[in-house]
Enzyme design. Structure first.
Site, PDB file in Angstrom:
ATOM      1  N   LEU A 280       0.869  -1.170   0.000  1.00 21.16           N
ATOM      2  CA  LEU A 280       0.000   0.000   0.000  1.00 21.16           C
ATOM      3  C   LEU A 280       0.910   1.225   0.000  1.00 21.16           C
ATOM      4  O   LEU A 280       1.918   1.242   0.710  1.00 21.16           O
ATOM      5  CB  LEU A 280      -0.899   0.032   1.246  1.00 21.16           C
ATOM      6  CG  LEU A 280      -1.943  -1.085   1.366  1.00 21.16           C
ATOM      7  CD1 LEU A 280      -2.663  -0.989   2.719  1.00 21.16           C
ATOM      8  CD2 LEU A 280      -2.957  -1.021   0.235  1.00 21.16           C
ATOM      9  N   ASP A 281       0.567   2.245  -0.793  1.00 20.40           N
ATOM     10  CA  ASP A 281       1.438   3.415  -0.801  1.00 20.40           C
ATOM     11  C   ASP A 281       1.291   4.198   0.500  1.00 20.40           C
ATOM     12  O   ASP A 281       0.404   3.926   1.319  1.00 20.40           O
ATOM     13  CB  ASP A 281       1.195   4.284  -2.045  1.00 20.40           C
ATOM     14  CG  ASP A 281      -0.195   4.906  -2.092  1.00 20.40           C
ATOM     15  OD1 ASP A 281      -0.682   5.352  -1.038  1.00 20.40           O
ATOM     16  OD2 ASP A 281      -0.777   4.966  -3.186  1.00 20.40           O
ATOM     17  N   MET A 282       2.161   5.166   0.690  1.00 18.65           N
ATOM     18  CA  MET A 282       2.236   5.871   1.968  1.00 18.65           C
ATOM     19  C   MET A 282       0.900   6.494   2.373  1.00 18.65           C
ATOM     20  O   MET A 282       0.541   6.506   3.552  1.00 18.65           O
ATOM     21  CB  MET A 282       3.314   6.959   1.906  1.00 18.65           C
ATOM     22  CG  MET A 282       3.451   7.744   3.196  1.00 18.65           C
ATOM     23  SD  MET A 282       4.648   9.086   3.113  1.00 18.65           S
ATOM     24  CE  MET A 282       6.162   8.167   3.280  1.00 18.65           C
TER      25      MET A 282
END
Length: 298
Positions: free
Chosen positions: A106-108
């Site tokens: 999952l991206d930041m």
């Protein structure tokens, strides 16, 4: 009997099979003193070295374990960050055999369900496009969303890395003549791929901005609504086998979780929240120390 080298490495808990294939291509692995190549098969007598270090082949077969983690926004899906930022591995429990492997990323700026396992084969299958494991996201978007927009997103959109689409979209289009304040709307979307920022890019292709993105389901596993952000819970045997069955792997027969451990009662939730809070305080104190600033006093 022989097995593919990348499978042997993944089963030792070094990473997913895809990651092990990259290590082999990068020349980090040797077998019996010879640099390994993709396609190599090994038996139990082979001497395998990774980065020059002899791999101690585990004779004990580890139990397949899976963690459910509620990722907060702001954490990185990497093991270490040179800038000292929070990562999803910071608070995971110690593991005796192998190591924890993330199932997808999952991206930041995305929060929600993130699975970890010590089983490289399970991780590989759950991430592999050919297994078509569905992911579901709750997404808040800003902008005008018409019926045509939703139809286009399900029919397919050409992105820079190929066509992409949502399998399902639930939620109502933006009413006509809506004021700007009411143009933030929530939708639940599903897709069978895990390409980088795919959900965001699909919406942005239609001129709609994503302001919140939360993963709520991966395959048959739903994020437990009571699980605090930054906390984890280990899945019981029934859920582990639901995942394994979903990608045509045989059932696991053992677990390290008893029935009580799987229940998020009030006392356990309180302990989780306190633990998450303490971790944040310690992390901030560490960052202050690195920056030469005194920590806050209560």
């Amino acid at each position: 009997m022989t097995e593919k080298l990348q499978k042997v490495l993944a089963n030792q808990g070094l990473g997913s099979r895809r990651e092990m294939e990259r290590w082999i291509e990068e020349g980090r692995v040797s077998v019996d003193g010879t640099k390994a190549t993709l396609g190599d098969r090994v038996d139990h007598t082979a001497q395998i070295r990774v980065d020059g270090h002899l791999l101690s082949r585990q004779t004990e077969q580890p139990i397949c374990r899976v963690l459910m983690y509620n990722k907060p926004e702001g954490e990185l899906c990497s093991r270490h960050d040179p800038e000292g930022r929070d990562t999803v591995f910071d608070r995971l429990p110690a593991i005796r055999l192998g190591r924890w492997i993330t199932v997808g990323r999952l991206d930041m700026n995305t929060s929600g369900l993130l699975l970890f396992t010590n089983d490289g084969e399970l991780a590989n299958r759950l991430m592999h496009p050919k297994c078509e494991v569905e992911r579901e996201y709750a997404v808040r978007v800003f902008g005008e969303v018409t019926g045509k927009t939703l139809h286009t997103l399900q029919k397919g959109v050409e992105l820079e890395d190929g066509e992409a689409k949502f399998l399902t979209i639930s939620g109502a289009p933006t009413p006509q003549h809506a004021e700007d304040e009411s143009m933030n709307r929530w939708y639940n979307v599903t897709l069978k791929e895990g390409r980088n920022r795919e959900v965001r890019r699909l919406w942005e292709s239609q001129g709609v901005q994503v302001s919140r993105l939360i993963r709520v389901k991966y395959g048959p596993i739903e994020l437990q609504k009571r699980l605090p952000q930054g906390a984890w819970v280990e899945l019981g045997l029934e859920d582990v086998n639901a995942l394994r069955s979903h990608v045509q792997l045989p059932d696991e027969t053992q677990t390290m979780v008893n029935v009580r451990q799987g229940k998020l009662d009030h006392a356990r939730l309180s302990r989780m929240r306190r633990s998450v809070k303490k971790h944040k305080v310690r992390k901030q104190q560490g960052l202050n120390k690195r920056a030469g600033r005194p920590g806050k006093r209560k």
